[in-house]
Design a protein around this motif. Structure first.
Motif, PDB file in Angstrom:
ATOM      1  N   UNK A  13       0.834  -1.204   0.000  1.00 48.94           N
ATOM      2  CA  UNK A  13       0.000   0.000   0.000  1.00 48.94           C
ATOM      3  C   UNK A  13       0.872   1.258   0.000  1.00 48.94           C
ATOM      4  N   UNK A  14       1.926   1.257   0.803  1.00 49.19           N
ATOM      5  CA  UNK A  14       2.808   2.428   0.888  1.00 49.19           C
ATOM      6  C   UNK A  14       3.583   2.635  -0.408  1.00 49.19           C
ATOM      7  N   UNK A  15       4.130   1.553  -0.942  1.00 48.13           N
ATOM      8  CA  UNK A  15       4.907   1.664  -2.183  1.00 48.13           C
ATOM      9  C   UNK A  15       4.019   2.093  -3.346  1.00 48.13           C
ATOM     10  N   UNK A  16       2.848   1.486  -3.449  1.00 54.95           N
ATOM     11  CA  UNK A  16       1.963   1.802  -4.575  1.00 54.95           C
ATOM     12  C   UNK A  16       1.453   3.239  -4.492  1.00 54.95           C
ATOM     13  N   UNK A  17       1.226   3.762  -3.286  1.00 52.83           N
ATOM     14  CA  UNK A  17       0.790   5.155  -3.159  1.00 52.83           C
ATOM     15  C   UNK A  17       1.858   6.095  -3.704  1.00 52.83           C
ATOM     16  N   UNK A  18       3.105   5.834  -3.354  1.00 52.46           N
ATOM     17  CA  UNK A  18       4.188   6.664  -3.882  1.00 52.46           C
ATOM     18  C   UNK A  18       4.342   6.522  -5.380  1.00 52.46           C
ATOM     19  N   UNK A  19       4.180   5.287  -5.901  1.00 50.96           N
ATOM     20  CA  UNK A  19       4.325   5.061  -7.338  1.00 50.96           C
ATOM     21  C   UNK A  19       3.226   5.764  -8.120  1.00 50.96           C
ATOM     22  N   UNK A  20       1.992   5.658  -7.629  1.00 45.49           N
ATOM     23  CA  UNK A  20       0.867   6.313  -8.302  1.00 45.49           C
ATOM     24  C   UNK A  20       1.054   7.826  -8.323  1.00 45.49           C
ATOM     25  N   UNK A  21       1.547   8.375  -7.215  1.00 48.50           N
ATOM     26  CA  UNK A  21       1.763   9.828  -7.146  1.00 48.50           C
ATOM     27  C   UNK A  21       2.817  10.282  -8.145  1.00 48.50           C
ATOM     28  N   UNK A  22       3.818   9.431  -8.406  1.00 48.24           N
ATOM     29  CA  UNK A  22       4.924   9.817  -9.287  1.00 48.24           C
ATOM     30  C   UNK A  22       4.752   9.332 -10.720  1.00 48.24           C
ATOM     31  N   UNK A  23       3.636   8.645 -11.015  1.00 47.22           N
ATOM     32  CA  UNK A  23       3.515   7.970 -12.307  1.00 47.22           C
ATOM     33  C   UNK A  23       3.588   8.933 -13.493  1.00 47.22           C
TER      34      UNK A  23
END
Length: 295
Positions: A112-122
């Motif tokens: 959840x933490x990694x994917x939140x950061x990835x989505x924000x930077x996509x």
């Protein structure tokens, strides 16, 4: 030509392809690709990766399993399918409970933490593409029909999120207004392909409610619950995969994704039937005592 010629679906947004093939950043010069794989869909690819990850995490830890899991997870991130990322966390928590292991739940929280950061930077790290003049013309017309939607991936007003909520709400309203159902073919892709008014879209449950009424929708939900409970004592990873897919069904037509329909429910059927066969087999006969031995 698969969507138009084989499935009979008329998409205008991306040269005959579904609009969700790209992540629209709001910048006409910088749309971002989403991973689609040979499934020809970011959603179908994402759901395949989620089920595969549940299976891999359920295995004993080995370095090659860790490598496979990392590859699958990166691919999942590049599909930019937020529902699949949330469902993965759900599946890993279920797996953790069933197997009585802490590691899957910890991986779910970390995901959840990694994917939140990835989505924000996509928008900055995703592979860029470009629109044709015809696509831009269509997208500008579409933007005028639905103004004021946010491009923030975490905003409730973001175009994709608001569309999912709107479709779910409209589907629930349709089921409640017509609880006996409208008959088969009035929901989802089937209705779109045949030119019928789409009474409900995306959610498996509301589509079943529109097609078969509240009775049919409830029967599917109860059957799914019974299947999940039967799997808990038989095959942990299949139980977690079924729970994951049923969670995804809240916002997408999981039955209409052929890979899921054939593989996940097929695996569930094999696990349940195999366990029942083993339970029904008579116990092996004890060997006759050797001469001079007491029985």
């Amino acid at each position: 030509s698969w969507y138009g010629e084989q499935l009979g679906l008329d998409y205008r947004g991306l040269s005959g392809l579904p609009e969700n093939w790209v992540y629209n950043t709001g910048d006409e010069e910088n749309p971002i690709r989403r991973l689609v794989s040979t499934f020809l869909s970011p959603l179908a690819s994402a759901y395949a990766f989620v089920v595969a990850l549940v299976y891999v995490v359920s295995r004993p830890l080995r370095w090659w399993w860790a490598l496979v899991a990392a590859l699958l997870y990166v691919a999942l991130l590049y599909t930019h399918t937020r529902a699949a990322l949330v469902a993965l966390a759900v599946g890993l928590v279920v797996l953790s409970v069933v197997q009585r292991r802490l590691a899957p739940a910890a991986l779910g929280v970390a995901s959840v933490l990694v994917s939140a950061g990835f989505v924000a930077a996509y928008a900055s790290i995703g592979p860029s593409t470009s629109y044709t003049p015809e696509e831009l013309e269509y997208l500008r017309e579409n933007a005028e029909r639905e103004p004021g939607e946010s491009a923030d991936p975490f905003s409730p007003g973001e175009s994709s999120v608001s569309s999912h909520w709107r479709n779910l709400r409209d589907g629930v309203d349709a089921v409640l207004e017509h609880p006996e159902g409208y008959g088969l073919g009035n929901a989802g892709v089937v209705a779109k392909r045949t030119g019928v008014e789409i009474r409900a879209g995306e959610s498996t449950y509301t589509e079943l409610g529109v097609d078969t009424g509240i009775v049919g929708m409830t029967a599917f939900a109860l059957w799914s619950l019974a299947l999940f409970l039967a799997l808990l004592r038989r095959e942990a990873w299949v139980a977690a995969a079924v729970a994951t897919v049923l969670a995804l069904g809240l916002q997408t037509d999981v039955i209409g994704i052929h890979w899921l329909a054939a593989t996940v429910w097929g695996a569930a059927g094999i696990a349940v039937s195999r366990a029942r066969r083993l339970e029904d087999e008579p116990p092996p006969l004890a060997a006759a005592p050797a001469a001079g031995e007491r029985p």
